[in-house]
Design a protein around this motif. Structure first.
Motif, short mmCIF file in Angstrom:
data_model
loop_
_atom_site.label_atom_id
_atom_site.label_comp_id
_atom_site.label_asym_id
_atom_site.label_seq_id
_atom_site.Cartn_x
_atom_site.Cartn_y
_atom_site.Cartn_z
N PRO A 564 32.34 43.85 45.49
CA PRO A 564 31.84 42.89 44.95
C PRO A 564 31.94 42.47 43.51
O PRO A 564 31.99 41.38 43.13
CB PRO A 564 29.96 42.67 45.23
CG PRO A 564 29.84 43.48 46.39
CD PRO A 564 30.94 44.67 46.33
N LEU A 567 34.94 41.21 42.84
CA LEU A 567 35.30 39.65 43.11
C LEU A 567 34.34 38.58 42.36
O LEU A 567 34.73 37.37 42.31
CB LEU A 567 34.84 39.76 44.47
CG LEU A 567 36.06 40.32 45.39
CD1 LEU A 567 35.35 40.42 47.00
CD2 LEU A 567 37.24 39.81 45.61
N THR A 568 33.33 38.89 41.80
CA THR A 568 32.28 37.91 41.19
C THR A 568 32.10 38.32 39.74
O THR A 568 31.62 37.42 39.27
CB THR A 568 31.14 38.27 41.90
OG1 THR A 568 30.51 39.39 42.00
CG2 THR A 568 31.30 37.85 43.34
N HIS A 569 32.31 39.48 39.21
CA HIS A 569 31.85 39.79 37.97
C HIS A 569 33.39 39.54 37.16
O HIS A 569 34.21 40.20 37.19
CB HIS A 569 31.56 41.11 37.64
CG HIS A 569 31.17 41.55 36.29
ND1 HIS A 569 30.21 40.88 35.54
CD2 HIS A 569 31.84 42.43 35.13
CE1 HIS A 569 30.06 41.43 34.37
NE2 HIS A 569 31.06 42.15 34.16
N LYS A 570 33.05 38.62 36.11
CA LYS A 570 34.49 38.14 35.32
C LYS A 570 34.67 39.27 34.36
O LYS A 570 33.93 39.61 33.68
CB LYS A 570 34.25 36.84 34.79
CG LYS A 570 34.81 35.70 35.72
CD LYS A 570 35.31 34.53 34.87
CE LYS A 570 35.62 33.35 35.84
NZ LYS A 570 35.98 32.06 35.00
N LEU A 575 39.51 35.71 38.26
CA LEU A 575 38.69 36.56 39.56
C LEU A 575 39.82 36.26 40.71
O LEU A 575 40.05 35.12 41.07
CB LEU A 575 37.37 35.91 39.73
CG LEU A 575 36.22 36.44 39.04
CD1 LEU A 575 35.10 35.68 39.27
CD2 LEU A 575 36.22 37.90 39.00
N PRO A 576 40.21 37.47 41.47
CA PRO A 576 41.08 37.27 42.47
C PRO A 576 40.84 36.61 43.64
O PRO A 576 39.48 36.99 44.14
CB PRO A 576 41.47 38.61 42.82
CG PRO A 576 40.47 39.62 42.31
CD PRO A 576 39.81 38.85 41.20
N GLY B 579 34.25 34.55 45.39
CA GLY B 579 34.16 35.18 44.58
C GLY B 579 33.81 34.43 43.06
O GLY B 579 32.62 34.51 42.33
N LYS B 580 34.67 33.49 42.92
CA LYS B 580 34.65 32.71 41.68
C LYS B 580 33.32 31.89 41.68
O LYS B 580 32.72 31.81 40.49
CB LYS B 580 35.64 31.85 41.79
CG LYS B 580 36.16 31.41 40.27
CD LYS B 580 37.60 31.08 39.95
CE LYS B 580 38.29 31.04 38.70
NZ LYS B 580 39.64 31.02 38.46
N LEU B 582 30.60 32.32 43.27
CA LEU B 582 29.67 33.06 43.29
C LEU B 582 29.13 33.41 41.74
O LEU B 582 27.92 33.66 41.53
CB LEU B 582 29.39 34.42 44.14
CG LEU B 582 29.04 34.38 45.47
CD1 LEU B 582 29.21 35.94 46.04
CD2 LEU B 582 27.35 34.23 45.52
N ASN B 583 30.14 33.82 41.18
CA ASN B 583 30.29 34.28 39.85
C ASN B 583 29.46 33.32 39.19
O ASN B 583 28.47 33.41 38.17
CB ASN B 583 31.42 34.65 39.27
CG ASN B 583 31.40 34.82 37.56
OD1 ASN B 583 30.82 36.25 37.40
ND2 ASN B 583 31.97 34.18 36.83
#
Lengths: 620, 620
Positions: A564, A567-570, A575-576, B579-580, B582-583
């Motif tokens: 995660p 995928l979620t933390h920039k 973010l791929p 992902g994006k 969620l971020n």
């Protein structure tokens, strides 16, 4: 005449203390070439999804390729292949040095070890003569010290591959080490633990037989053509080693920092890069056999707390993981950690990964000082890093036992909430390249057959500087681009399967090597007359075969993902978008949406027979 | 005077066969309003991560809101809240009809059931008088037949909420049914199984007490202002019911087809939509108490194999799941399936989801005819669908036992490879809206507190036609847009928490209701003087409290995801970049990257005390 083809294999059964020599059919070697490709076929046939990686049945395969032992630059390599005890799936590790080169000159192309010795042994091979020798007196000796001792017992010019205490203890992060203090490492996937489970301390080789070449004149011509270019192109890489570019990697947010959480750390990168190393502790460099690049670092620390460190210096991956990931900016401490890992036989990548994981768990209060027996696992604490390496290698205390299993199992042990910063794919810890910096790296990590791996796609190189016109990569593929990344990544993975089966160092790419050169050399060595497309088709076959192996181990789309955090933390702008890329990737590969190669594709790749061993349900 | 505030609660202990009346403090009801909001606070305090959903300690909470029992259109609703046996986390289910309205008029605002009866019982409440009555003679009777029987025993004007055989058998897909054949359903999260585990067949209410209103004149004025608009705006919705728009949903690839795999099915959608229903089996419509929309369908089938079906017709979600998901295009068969689910007390959404899953497993050869006892689970086989509903409700045979657990557990039972088409989030099967059609739906499904849910965000409405200027949604948010989707979704989730605690049907949005109207009504009912922002802050508090509940159950970022099929298998142009989003969502919510609300946010929301019950480690 079929030249340097890989096909005479030594099969050693340690349970029975017996060995035999097996000739592999020409068909087999034509279809799978050698190295990890040929080994994949052997492993596929010898094991299945239920094989215990540390059990008697799991073979440990050492395999050279058709290039090994020849004059082709950067070809002195071999693959180690098995079922991984760390991940439970396909394991391969590619290693340079001189062991593979020397093995080839004994007359053997590969060795398959099965069974388990009752007491520690080593195998000694000299020009086709094989001995299984007692190694009880060598058990516990570290890999640097072992090298001269074993040469004394065998031959001063012998070459040793061996395990240290970590492998003996079957620590799941164990590596297999070659060439003593000029360390070359089969690091990934815990293969040292497989060797340890067999009570096999070392394999020692010495040979002077000629390696047959079908068309030696042509090969010489080709090498004369490519070698100077390679030497020139890779010059800076040779000068500053793999870690010369760390500041650049940090700037583009590829270099890992604080367990993949922190965005920038320029002041740290400044203190631990290859140029700094050249200015301080570097004493020389070393080359693998036949190499003209020479990325190996020779270092010596003569004063201060780490005085005494001498031999192989830390590489980029080691500095990234023992350094950046743990926020440790002391280059000498990292060098000490690197040497400890080498001596004990631990993969520096996974070891750094699990230490960073422990530091974050400590920060969050999930691991406390009672767990650590008083050790403060604060970020940047170099002493703590060194103590943990010792504990992991020796399987000592709660920390040693917990962390020696790798981050996935450690996270499972610690419980909920912790998965979020357990950074791995399919159980394999990340190497030091950030998937947010390169979408191709994201897709590679998610799909690579051995888990999070930068070398089975080597995409970052082709997203930054390199090209491979023969497979349609006429210019670097923009790193944050989504479109076309699936095809780009799949093709490079197939190409890398060729590097890993022919046996050619991927740094040859830095030296400007192209597919055509590889095909030409392969034809010169073997007397075949293949085209680039033929080789690429084999590459694709190999990649799919390894995937099939994993399918049998339970791998499917659900495992083709990233933790995660990635995928979620920039970190930086990107973010791929993994879902989209995976979709394109599966489509290009002609795999179904569960990530299973389609029957059609397998037929096309001549893998029908192998596919028969997969249950029907996977294909629909 | 604090008007229609929810605060007098009946606490029934079935183990002890006792009850008491509890007055909830004004502070409490001011902070949590009512409905599922107030119930969230009660559940949070009464249970923890280790509570067994089917054990004695798990409370089953029925809760009205301040709007319930008033003249506000679409307000005759109540919430059922518990820990879900299907998902193991937060469960709420919102239901209309007349039961909540009637409960409010007994003088009670809510009922908390704890303990387990030894033998089947029902609870009979008349104007504050409470009786726990024997129900052994009613056990096994279906929910349509039960309604008149129980009215005979109690009061002809009593209103019944009850379980059918599925709930009695503690099938994890069980619903709680109200209003007999004019069925209104607390369908999701398996709450019927909780009721079954308590051996509680029904709760029967009858009251004629006035519901106190602080400012009745003002409320009347407001209702006179909004009601005509609502009736006009929602006219078509009333005419053709929830399933009127199926062809449009199919065209925009929102309607689910063949277990979320197939892209288009226009010919099917043509045969099973609400307009077709109106032309064939429709005999009338029914309204929840106080409703002026009337989406309920009354149907009757007089000939053919499904003759005898009579009462509530299938809704959009039911047609989507029993129909589209299973590729069944026979509207009468779907109506029969819907009635079976209603009579047995099964959630049609989850039931359709698990049947579609079984059909795919059958297609892939993972389930065969031995498993199904001869049943051919082919796509579109309506008879198979009906047989499976029977088996699930009765927990009969391998199929009944396997599927009655829901897709997540069924997939775990069947083993590897199957996860790829087990379509759920956090264990809850998807409703009939495709997350690839709306990025907000993707994010809602991934983050909603009860699992895959379209109602806890209701984003699709606001990505297509509706606006809510008071929270910055001045026009519909483009459905495939990524930017701003995190904030958009979070705000709507907070707003929906208000609907679910005030008790207002979300279809009031179709009627043009806006936040200001809700605030005005709330002030009129209670005599408070809140602003829109004050209410939204409460909404946010409720959303975060439910999340905290889930955190205690082990939920974190790893669970905020979608099944691989929805992330990688294309349907139409879009694949959600989860992902994006969620971020952005976590950032907007001020949650950490593990999906845990930050201490700062919890302090701001006045949830410090609740947060103390969460382990420290979650917050760092």
């Amino acid at each position: 005449m079929l030249g340097g083809y890989t096909r005479k294999v030594l099969l050693v059964n340690l349970s029975k203390k017996k060995y035999e020599i097996k000739e592999l059919s020409e068909t087999l070697v034509k279809r799978y070439i050698g190295g990890s490709g040929l080994a994949a076929k052997l492993l596929y046939d010898l094991t299945d999804g239920t094989t215990d990686p540390l059990g008697e049945d799991n073979p440990l395969i050492f395999m050279t390729g058709p290039f090994t032992g020849t004059i082709i630059p950067t070809s002195a390599r071999h693959a180690v292949v098995s079922k991984s005890p760390l991940t439970g799936i396909w394991a391969e590790s590619d290693v340079g040095g001189s062991w593979g080169y020397e093995l080839k000159r004994t007359g053997f192309d590969g060795i398959i070890i099965i069974g388990k010795a009752e007491k520690p042994v080593y195998i000694w091979i000299k020009n086709g003569e094989v001995e299984i020798k007692d190694a009880q007196h060598l058990w516990g000796i570290d890999t640097y010290d072992l090298d001269p001792l074993i040469k004394e017992e065998t031959d001063p010019k012998a070459v040793v591959t061996c395990i240290g205490r970590a492998g003996e203890n079957q620590v799941l992060l164990s590596s297999i080490m070659s060439d003593g203090a000029n360390a070359r490492v089969a690091g990934r996937c815990g293969l040292g633990a497989v060797m340890g489970s067999k009570k096999l301390k070392a394999i020692v080789v010495r040979g002077n037989q000629e390696v047959p070449i079908a068309n030696p004149k042509e090969l010489k011509k080709l090498v004369r053509q490519y070698a100077p270019i390679m030497a020139k192109e890779a010059k800076m890489f040779g000068k500053y080693g793999t870690s010369g570019g760390i500041e650049g990697h940090e700037e583009m947010m590829n270099f890992p920092i604080k367990n993949w959480y922190q965005e920038r750390w320029p002041e740290g990168a400044k203190r631990i890069n290859g140029i700094r190393m050249a200015e301080t502790i570097l004493t020389g460099r070393y080359y693998c056999k036949t190499c003209i690049i020479g990325c190996g670092r020779e270092i010596e620390i003569t004063k201060g707390p780490y005085a005494g460190v001498k031999g192989a210096g830390p590489e980029y991956e080691t500095i990234g993981t023992l350094g950046g990931l743990c926020l440790i900016d002391n280059l000498e401490a990292i060098a000490k950690g690197s040497e400890l890992c080498n001596r004990y036989g631990l993969d520096t990548i996974s070891t750094g990964g699990v230490i960073a994981f422990a530091m974050e768990a400590y920060e969050k209060g999930i691991i406390n000082q009672i767990d650590t027996e008083g050790l403060k696992l604060t970020w940047g604490n170099a002493e703590a890093m060194l103590v943990l390496i010792e504990k992991i290698a020796k399987k000592e205390g709660y920390m040693g036992r917990l962390l020696g299993q790798g981050v996935r199992k450690a996270a499972e042990t610690l419980g909920q909430g912790v998965e979020e910063f357990a950074i791995h794919v399919k159980g394999l810890e990340f190497p030091a390249h950030d998937p947010r910096a390169y979408n191709g790296v994201a897709l590679s990590y998610a799909t690579s057959n051995r888990g999070a791996c930068h070398l089975q796609g080597f995409t970052h190189g082709f997203e930054k500087s390199f090209t491979m016109p023969e497979i349609g990569i006429n210019q670097p593929h923009p790193r944050h681009q989504i479109e076309g990344k699936g095809e780009f990544t799949a093709k490079l993975q197939d190409l890398m399967c060729l590097f890993d089966s022919l046996k050619l160092c991927k740094f040859a790419i830095i030296g400007g090597i192209k597919l055509t050169a590889m095909t030409d050399c392969y034809n010169a060595v073997t007397g075949l007359n293949l085209k680039n497309e033929d080789l690429m088709k084999i590459g694709e076959r190999l990649y799919n075969l390894k995937r099939l192996y994993n399918v049998r181990c339970g791998i499917s789309r659900k495992d083709d993902t990233l933790p995660p955090r990635l995928l979620t933390h920039k970190r930086g702008p990107n973010l791929p978008h993994l879902g989209k890329m995976l979709n394109d990737y599966y489509t290009f590969r002609n795999w179904n949406e569960r990530g299973i190669p389609s029957r059609e594709k397998l037929k096309e790749l001549d893998l029908d027979k192998e596919a028969q061993r997969i249950k029907d349900q996977y294909f629909i």
